[in-house]
Design an enzyme around this catalytic site. Structure first.
Site, short mmCIF file in Angstrom:
data_model
loop_
_atom_site.label_atom_id
_atom_site.label_comp_id
_atom_site.label_asym_id
_atom_site.label_seq_id
_atom_site.Cartn_x
_atom_site.Cartn_y
_atom_site.Cartn_z
N ARG A 57 0.82 -1.22 0.00
CA ARG A 57 0.00 0.00 0.00
C ARG A 57 0.85 1.26 0.00
O ARG A 57 0.55 2.22 -0.71
CB ARG A 57 -0.99 0.00 1.15
N THR A 58 1.92 1.28 0.79
CA THR A 58 2.76 2.47 0.81
C THR A 58 3.45 2.66 -0.54
O THR A 58 3.52 3.77 -1.08
CB THR A 58 3.81 2.37 1.93
N LYS A 86 25.62 -8.93 -2.17
CA LYS A 86 27.02 -9.09 -2.58
C LYS A 86 27.95 -8.15 -1.83
O LYS A 86 29.11 -7.98 -2.21
CB LYS A 86 27.15 -8.83 -4.09
N ARG A 107 12.09 2.53 1.25
CA ARG A 107 11.77 1.78 2.46
C ARG A 107 12.83 0.72 2.63
O ARG A 107 13.28 0.10 1.67
CB ARG A 107 10.40 1.12 2.37
N HIS A 135 8.48 6.88 9.66
CA HIS A 135 7.64 6.73 8.48
C HIS A 135 6.92 8.07 8.35
O HIS A 135 5.72 8.16 8.59
CB HIS A 135 6.66 5.57 8.70
#
Lengths: 336, 336, 336
Positions: A57-58, A86, A107, A135
């Site tokens: 949703r974000t 890596k 995110r 957030h």
């Protein structure tokens, strides 16, 4: 703050006037989000929507916000990238990815990662959630929702009465919302949680030091009586050491239509950061509230698009140009 | 070669004049990548960005390149597709997917897969990496970077002195770069690796047969003295039979600022195909080089966008039209 | 049916006139899919392409169809979403996601899920496949292909002779196609399968009740003699309780060029919903048919884009405006 070219990493960056600027631009975005008009102001711009932790949703909300301004979105979902596996540093990832786009939304599961990334990025970075840390667009959309819901009643955020309910210890969104509320006047907060999941003392102390009234309680019914907003939250299961420990608390504070009718004053607005846990074992906000017009949870989600459009417009410095690039909508937009 | 409608599968397709054509178009793309202008020449075109093996940076670089020309990108990441798991042939996948888009970029873990796919595709296919085999846009961006870095010193690729360092046995990028360098004159190459990871003899022989000087060494310090370019590479762990075997070689050749100052001639340009392994155990290129203006690794990544824009423009035959569809940029583009 | 703002969840919604309307609009879309023209009628619109079960080709086909109308696509692939894992209801997911876009295409592994989602969505939802239940755009593209293939021979769907071959018990596509064919006149169907994988009796009864002739057989050669269409299907391995059980049936009915030449009447059109299983063990449609001009399987895939463009245009009510927003194509489109 000077939004132009800025990183948006923490709500600690915002003063009251900054918040009001974001909200004014968010208001300006509404006709586009409602498809009354289309704007192409960012046609040719690219958002790097970098979700190193999944969040449909974000991610989609940020992506749609950018599309609604006319821009393109390139994205990643999860740790598909073998690069970090890596041994690549966040610095390198940031230097490379920021060469591709005009702005990045990121995110990442680790606290502080987005700030580290932003420091190395050559283009503005918006924090889409860095693990348990911040957030900021969620905090802004929560406060923007409060502002709009209160405005419909000729009220302002100053003087707000709000109950926060649930897992206040781990709930990133309520922590951030408290920090934003500190910038306003005379807020009265009731913190409703099991004692083990109480709002951290540091935040309570800061609220009180800023002149706000804070009541701490573990009695939901007694706390609902005179609130403008009841803000429910989910038990953050993933932050507990075991599912068993999380289960101790799930379902402790359930808000449903019967509780609402019995204990809330009329028109108390119900909020939740979503997703709500609708399983029988949790059921924080019962589905029988879905027809209650004061259930604002989906208006919150809608407001998220407006706030994210505003952040993009401010950071890329096009807020004043959005309307100049407006066009009519060609298609039928059903909004049922 | 006639680029119009062509597949770009192998650097073996390129003659010197083809490379120069790609580089000329890449130069033309720079104002768009720098957001000095926007072009919409490919508005309405669709790139099928088909990554059957994950690679965030290559995938996003191709996608952004296409967006910067005005086109749309549809993509896949990893073997989400149940089709191949259900026994579909590459031929069928190619026939179907090529019905959707105007051009396809494909990455796939198996050597030769992209060529097989391209043979069946109805639209042009660009190889985004077929396992250990080829990754032609990487080779082109490496050589384009060498050209630009040397041009700043009024030098050309002819007469270049370059040290290639690290896992030269498995490094797809250095193999491809050698093949491109064969098309130029009088290149002097120093191959620095543990003997077990040496550049394949076939490539060394081809270079010598084409008139270039090749020195083979396992002594980094002694090899750095008089180079224009020091091209470091990562130990290709995934190509070894065990992690233990790979670990034998990790960290054997570490380039850092102290080594650079002591052994390199001034202004030796440092390159690396990225990602570089910044973990202590490997640390091929130390982070203390990040402020060294000769560290060209992020310019390499930026150049990748230009080269990929050029390939799309050539294959879709719009190089001459790009500027006709140019517009001003509406937004603030910070390039920090 | 009134397409404007409608959900497209089941082929049960369609009457014959609705199908003819979809096909007429699909015909109108062909110049855009062939890149003879570009249209931007949906510029500014957003498709939420929500694939909670992976399906590269269907997802990309829907996405390209929307791009070809000028719109943007935001999407999700697989259950990346932690929301549903965190106990979110389909109702909540639908309320939230439908706030972001103008139309949603949804695939989900559970039968009935898309209908439930559509009931809660605020914008139109197109079913991209809900597990074993329905996949209406596939049924429409199959019938559209039949119409076009027959039209090339001055024939119509009325009076069609079709053999359906393979796993007719689990094959969602043949079930849906049968239901659509019921709306036409005098269709003669031959159902060729092992008895254990026969077409469900309910469907056969419905076909007969609607006046169509149905022959049931397990003899492929004897069934091919006088067909307009031979529609082969894959053994739906994932619907069996074990791989061993599925393997009993794989490869039972193999159609190849020798069988075609010996048993089919000239110009029998070969269809398959794809992916076809080209492994030796299955090989439903041999690759030696690839040069047979009557192999329509890739034309089917191409037709899928047209049908999906038509559904979007109808639901968003822009079918009449598509041509008004047409532009010339700037680039070279090879369609080999």
């Amino acid at each position: 703050m000077d939004f132009k070219g800025a990183n948006i990493v923490s709500i600690g960056q915002f003063q009251r006037e900054d918040i009001e600027r974001v909200f004014a631009v968010a208001d300006q975005m509404e006709p586009y989000a409602l498809r009354q008009k289309v704007t192409r102001v960012l046609e040719g711009a690219i958002l790097g929507n970098m979700f190193f932790e999944p969040s449909t949703r974000t991610r989609v909300s940020f992506g749609c916000a950018f599309n609604l301004l006319g821009g393109e979105v390139r994205e990643t979902t999860g740790f598909e990238s073998s690069a970090i596996a890596k041994g690549e540093s966040l610095y390198d990832t940031a230097r490379v990815l920021s060469g591709y786009s005009d702005v990045i939304c990121m995110r990442h599961p680790e606290a502080g990662s987005v700030g580290e990334f932003a420091a190395a990025s050559r283009v503005p970075v918006i924090n889409g959630g860095d693990g348990p840390n911040e957030h900021p667009s969620q905090a802004l959309l929560d406060l923007y929702t409060i502002k709009k819901e209160l405005a419909a009643k000729q009220r302002s955020i100053d003087g707000l009465r709000i109950a926060m309910i649930g897992d206040l210890k781990h709930g990133r969104t309520v922590h951030s919302l408290c920090k934003l509320l500190m910038l306003f006047s005379n807020v009265q907060l009731t913190m409703v949680s099991p004692p083990e999941l109480a709002m951290p003392e540091g935040i309570v102390d800061q609220l009180r030091a800023a002149g706000h009234a804070v009541v701490v309680s573990d009695d939901l019914a007694a706390s609902l009586g005179d609130q403008d907003i009841a803000y429910a939250t989910r038990i953050q299961e993933e932050r507990f050491s075991s599912q068993e420990e999380a289960d101790l608390y799930r379902g402790r504070f359930r808000l449903n239509q019967a509780v609402y009718t019995q204990f809330c004053k009329p028109n108390t607005v119900i909020m939740h950061p979503l997703p709500r846990d609708s399983r029988e074992s949790a059921n924080e906000l019962d589905n029988d509230l879905n027809q209650n017009p004061n259930l604002a949870i989906f208006r919150q989600a809608d407001n998220g698009v407006l706030v994210r459009m505003a952040l993009f417009a401010l950071v890329l410095d096009v807020a004043d140009q959005v309307d100049k690039h407006a066009r009519p909508v060609n298609w039928y937009h059903r909004r049922g």
